[in-house]
Scaffold this active site. Structure first.
Site, PDB file in Angstrom:
ATOM      1  N   GLY A 106      48.041   8.209  -9.406  1.00 45.61           N
ATOM      2  CA  GLY A 106      49.465   8.621  -9.497  1.00 45.61           C
ATOM      3  C   GLY A 106      50.038   8.583 -10.466  1.00 45.61           C
ATOM      4  O   GLY A 106      50.974   9.315 -11.209  1.00 45.61           O
TER       5      GLY A 106
ATOM      6  N   ASP B 189      38.317   3.303 -13.196  1.00 47.51           N
ATOM      7  CA  ASP B 189      38.411   2.382 -11.814  1.00 47.51           C
ATOM      8  C   ASP B 189      37.081   2.046 -11.780  1.00 47.51           C
ATOM      9  O   ASP B 189      36.073   2.679 -12.226  1.00 47.51           O
ATOM     10  CB  ASP B 189      39.019   3.104 -10.866  1.00 47.51           C
ATOM     11  CG  ASP B 189      39.690   2.145 -10.006  1.00 47.51           C
ATOM     12  OD1 ASP B 189      38.994   1.582  -9.157  1.00 47.51           O
ATOM     13  OD2 ASP B 189      41.057   2.140  -9.944  1.00 47.51           O
TER      14      ASP B 189
ATOM     15  N   ASP C 150      47.788  -1.494 -13.992  1.00 45.48           N
ATOM     16  CA  ASP C 150      48.418  -1.676 -12.614  1.00 45.48           C
ATOM     17  C   ASP C 150      47.316  -2.399 -11.826  1.00 45.48           C
ATOM     18  O   ASP C 150      46.533  -1.809 -10.943  1.00 45.48           O
ATOM     19  CB  ASP C 150      48.466  -0.012 -12.122  1.00 45.48           C
ATOM     20  CG  ASP C 150      49.155  -0.146 -10.797  1.00 45.48           C
ATOM     21  OD1 ASP C 150      49.640  -1.418 -10.392  1.00 45.48           O
ATOM     22  OD2 ASP C 150      49.145   0.826  -9.957  1.00 45.48           O
TER      23      ASP C 150
ATOM     24  N   CYS D 226      52.282  -4.426  -7.700  1.00 46.97           N
ATOM     25  CA  CYS D 226      53.329  -4.306  -6.785  1.00 46.97           C
ATOM     26  C   CYS D 226      53.453  -5.313  -5.802  1.00 46.97           C
ATOM     27  O   CYS D 226      52.929  -5.345  -4.740  1.00 46.97           O
ATOM     28  CB  CYS D 226      52.775  -2.998  -5.956  1.00 46.97           C
ATOM     29  SG  CYS D 226      51.103  -2.963  -5.278  1.00 46.97           S
TER      30      CYS D 226
ATOM     31  N   CYS E 175      43.432   0.587 -14.595  1.00 52.01           N
ATOM     32  CA  CYS E 175      42.859   0.793 -12.997  1.00 52.01           C
ATOM     33  C   CYS E 175      43.722   1.878 -12.161  1.00 52.01           C
ATOM     34  O   CYS E 175      44.482   1.721 -11.579  1.00 52.01           O
ATOM     35  CB  CYS E 175      43.711  -0.835 -12.248  1.00 52.01           C
ATOM     36  SG  CYS E 175      43.100  -2.008 -13.469  1.00 52.01           S
ATOM     37  N   ALA E 176      43.172   2.998 -12.401  1.00 51.11           N
ATOM     38  CA  ALA E 176      43.824   4.122 -12.119  1.00 51.11           C
ATOM     39  C   ALA E 176      43.977   4.522 -10.575  1.00 51.11           C
ATOM     40  O   ALA E 176      44.942   5.156 -10.322  1.00 51.11           O
ATOM     41  CB  ALA E 176      43.129   5.343 -13.058  1.00 51.11           C
TER      42      ALA E 176
END
Length: 393
Positions: A215, A234, A282, A335, A210-211
């Site tokens: 970053g 992605d 991610d 996150c 899931c680029a």
């Protein structure tokens, strides 16, 4: 701009943010940039002052305010000096009337605040809405941290990531020669630890599933020293398209891009089944750990959307697991500080996939279930849950 005109500009911006949050539109930082792009008369001090007012009002309002005016009136309850700026002058806020209702202060919508209290405890909640620091990552392909400390005298070395530096708030990173040369990238120190958890090394095959804009892909490329195979995937074409110019500036030539069909990801990855040394996920998430930077994201989240995100996370975990070679590594990160997106997701995965084992290469944050959790209050980073899992041999 007069102080009253600055206040009106902040009201206008928060109005746009509220509408965008309701309609699935652009983020606050994008809207602010657009606002000032068409208002060249606003100087740098004006832009900073307006931005500070808008963000302060958004951070203060837990529930989505009825309007930008209500949000700034709420802020004026804490800053009485703002009350006199509602003076009715041209291009300035109208005078306050008995019908004005200031937005109440709060952390988040009640249903969401309750979940965070359960997982974090009340003491850590205020830090979720403090101002975020400005962290950068030194690109090992072009520089060392010692070199950048010498070149950036205002920088301070990070305590968690060996590549992290912290710059004073308000530093225009993109104007620095080191940025133009590809020696540094803006990246929260906690985000840098996600890439570090992958254990990237030269010669490995690594998939960043899931680029996004890349970053963490760039951090992985630096650790691989230009040797091996790094595939950035992605389903979002606009986000993925931002990676090539960043990679060129960073000197990261080994990155392969792979745009996936959102309903046929497995087909697009079938050549990598059980082949990757490392798969990084991610995952799409609520972003509750990034409220310091995106306070309006609290207003976008609903129980229904959260359920959809959890379903997506579980599916991406299954897809990623199928790409890892025997004995390889799967890194899952969000996150988010909600257990339903972090700890509970990994617990369910481990229960459904016997033979997978918890690894613990990081020494930052606190152990939380099968992973580690970083929080603004405890670690000074954005909020993350990071789990590193070893595939059965």
């Amino acid at each position: 701009m007069t102080p009253s005109a600055r206040l009106q500009a902040a009201i206008d911006i928060v109005d746009q943010v509220i509408f965008a949050a309701s309609a699935g539109g652009a983020a606050a930082d994008t809207l602010i940039a657009r606002y000032f792009k068409t208002r060249r008369y606003a100087g740098s001090k004006d832009r900073r002052a307006v931005r500070e007012l808008a963000y302060a009002a958004m951070r203060r309002a837990g529930e989505m305010p009825a309007s930008g005016r209500a949000a700034l009136l709420g802020l004026a309850q804490d800053r009485p000096e703002l009350l006199g700026l509602f003076d009715g002058a041209p291009h300035c806020p109208a005078p306050i009337t008995a019908g004005d209702v200031p937005a109440p202060a709060g952390l988040a919508p009640a249903w969401l605040a309750d979940q965070l209290v359960k997982t974090l405890g009340a003491d850590e909640l205020p830090a979720l809405l403090e101002r975020a620091p400005l962290d950068i990552r030194v690109n090992r392909l072009k520089a060392t941290r010692d070199e950048m400390l010498a070149a950036l005298p205002d920088a301070v070395a990070g305590s968690l990531s060996p590549d992290a530096l912290r710059l004073p708030e308000g530093t225009n990173v993109e104007a620095l020669p080191a940025f133009a040369a590809g020696k540094i990238e803006v990246q929260d120190e906690g985000s840098q630890l996600i890439a570090a958890a992958c254990g990237a090394a030269p010669g490995r095959l690594i998939v960043d599933l899931c680029a996004g804009a890349g970053g963490k892909t760039l951090a992985l490329a630096a650790a691989m020293e230009g040797k091996g195979r790094l595939i950035a995937c992605d389903v979002d074409r606009p986000r993925l398209s931002r990676l090539p110019p960043r990679a060129e500036r960073a000197g990261a030539g080994l990155i392969e891009l792979r745009l996936l069909n959102g309903s046929r990801e497995r087909e697009g990855l079938s050549d990598l089944n059980h082949a990757a040394d490392v798969v990084l996920i991610d995952a799409p998430c609520s972003g509750t750990g990034t409220w310091r930077r995106n306070p309006e994201s609290r207003w976008r989240l609903t129980p229904v959307r959260l359920d959809r995100l959890r379903s997506t996370q579980a599916e991406v975990l299954k897809i990623g697991a199928g790409l890892v070679r025997p004995g390889g590594r799967l890194v899952y990160a969000v996150c988010s500080l909600l257990d339903g997106e972090g700890r509970d997701q990994v617990d369910r995965f481990l229960h459904a996939h016997p033979g997978w084992a918890r690894l613990d290469p990081l020494r930052a944050g606190r152990v939380h279930g099968a992973g580690r959790r970083l929080t603004p209050a405890h670690d000074g980073t954005d909020g993350f849950f990071i789990a590193v899992l070893g595939a059965p041999c």
